[in-house]
Design an enzyme around this catalytic site. Structure first.
Site, PDB file in Angstrom:
ATOM      1  N   LEU A 107       1.109  -0.995   0.171  1.00 35.92           N
ATOM      2  CA  LEU A 107       0.370  -0.110  -0.492  1.00 35.92           C
ATOM      3  C   LEU A 107       0.618   1.424   0.055  1.00 35.92           C
ATOM      4  O   LEU A 107       2.105   1.084   0.739  1.00 35.92           O
ATOM      5  CB  LEU A 107      -0.993  -0.241   1.137  1.00 35.92           C
ATOM      6  CG  LEU A 107      -1.668  -0.924   1.225  1.00 35.92           C
ATOM      7  CD1 LEU A 107      -2.236  -1.118   3.172  1.00 35.92           C
ATOM      8  CD2 LEU A 107      -2.395  -0.895   0.127  1.00 35.92           C
ATOM      9  N   ASP A 108       0.204   2.152  -0.651  1.00 36.08           N
ATOM     10  CA  ASP A 108       1.021   3.032  -1.037  1.00 36.08           C
ATOM     11  C   ASP A 108       1.133   4.271   0.587  1.00 36.08           C
ATOM     12  O   ASP A 108       0.330   3.971   1.467  1.00 36.08           O
ATOM     13  CB  ASP A 108       0.952   4.000  -1.794  1.00 36.08           C
ATOM     14  CG  ASP A 108      -0.520   4.843  -1.781  1.00 36.08           C
ATOM     15  OD1 ASP A 108      -0.387   6.215  -1.048  1.00 36.08           O
ATOM     16  OD2 ASP A 108      -1.087   4.706  -3.248  1.00 36.08           O
ATOM     17  N   ILE A 109       2.383   5.574   0.465  1.00 34.80           N
ATOM     18  CA  ILE A 109       2.735   5.516   1.927  1.00 34.80           C
ATOM     19  C   ILE A 109       1.382   6.805   2.472  1.00 34.80           C
ATOM     20  O   ILE A 109       0.682   6.252   3.811  1.00 34.80           O
ATOM     21  CB  ILE A 109       3.783   6.806   1.469  1.00 34.80           C
ATOM     22  CG1 ILE A 109       4.391   6.781   2.707  1.00 34.80           C
ATOM     23  CG2 ILE A 109       3.361   7.430   1.051  1.00 34.80           C
ATOM     24  CD1 ILE A 109       5.846   8.710   2.953  1.00 34.80           C
TER      25      ILE A 109
END
Length: 285
Positions: A107-109
């Site tokens: 999952l991106d930041i």
């Protein structure tokens, strides 16, 4: 019985099978003193080294497949280490005596929600492979005026730079003004795919939360940066989903779940306080 090297390394918890293929191809693995090649088969008695470290080969019958549900917080990254000192999803995971935790996708930041970890590299590899089409569900807050035409486009399919993509469902969930919430599902996990799909309609995602993986929801009451080990029934659901044999054993003691939940909450609070203190110190410098 001999097995392919990448499969044995994945089962030993060093990474997914695909990652191990890359490690072997890069010449970083030695078997009985010789540089290994992709496709080589090994026995449990073989001497295997990866990056100069001896690997304890785990026999299939001696390993227990473990899976964690983790509540990723915004601001955490999915790398094991970060040169900038940012929080990583691996900081809070329980220690293992052998092997390591492997993230099932990323999952991106700026995305929060459910992230799975497992000790079984083959399970991780199959869950991430697009051929199994494991459904993911997200809660999305969209900034902009979303029309029925936009929703129809996203259901029918839009073109991205890495190919076409579509949501299997898009449901309005309410909201205020031009910030509207939607529930969306899709059956793959390309990089920033959900955000890019909305951006293809000139709309901006202001909040993104993964709420479900397959039929497994983000556990209720699980604090951000907290984890919960899945019981045998849920582990076997994931294994059956990707055509792996059932696991017979589990590390989970059901009667200790409530106590563990309280301990995790206390640990998460301490972890956040420590991170806040470190951040203030860096700002002073």
């Amino acid at each position: 019985m001999s097995e392919k090297l990448q499969k044995v390394l994945a089962r030993s918890g060093l990474g997914s099978r695909r990652e191990m293929e890359g490690v072997i191809d890069a010449g970083r693995v030695r078997v009985n003193g010789e540089v290994a090649t992709l496709g080589i088969r090994v026995e449990s008695t073989d001497d295997v080294w990866v990056d100069g470290h001896k690997v304890t080969l785990a026999a299939e019958e001696d390993t227990i497949c473990r899976v964690l549900a983790y509540h990723k917080d915004e601001g955490e990254i999915c790398s094991r280490n970060d040169p900038e000192g940012r929080r990583t999803v691996f900081d809070r995971l329980p220690k293992l005596k052998q092997g390591r935790w492997i993230a099932v996708g990323r999952l991106d930041i700026n995305t929060s929600g459910l992230l799975l970890f497992t000790t079984d590299g083959e399970l991780a590899n199959r869950l991430m492979h697009p051929s199994f089409e494991v459904e993911r569900e997200y809660a999305v807050r969209v900034f902009g005026e979303v029309t029925d035409g936009h929703i129809q486009n996203l259901r029918m399919g839009v073109e991205l730079e890495d190919g076409s993509a579509k949501f299997t469902s898009v449901k309005r969930q309410g909201g205020e003004g031009i910030n509207q919430w939607f529930s969306v599902t899709l059956s793959e996990g390309r990089n920033r795919e959900v955000r890019r799909m909305w951006e293809s309609q000139e709309l901006q995602v202001s909040r993104l939360i993964r709420t479900r993986y397959g039929k497994l929801p983000l556990p209720k009451g699980l604090p951000r940066s907290g984890w919960q080990e899945l019981e045998l029934t849920d582990v076997n659901y994931l294994r059956e989903l990707v055509q792996l044999p059932k696991e017979e054993r589990s590390m989970v003691k059901v009667d200790a779940r409530a106590r563990n939940s309280q301990q995790i909450r206390k640990s998460v609070r301490k972890h956040r306080q420590r991170n806040q203190t470190q951040a203030r110190r860096r700002q002073r410098r």
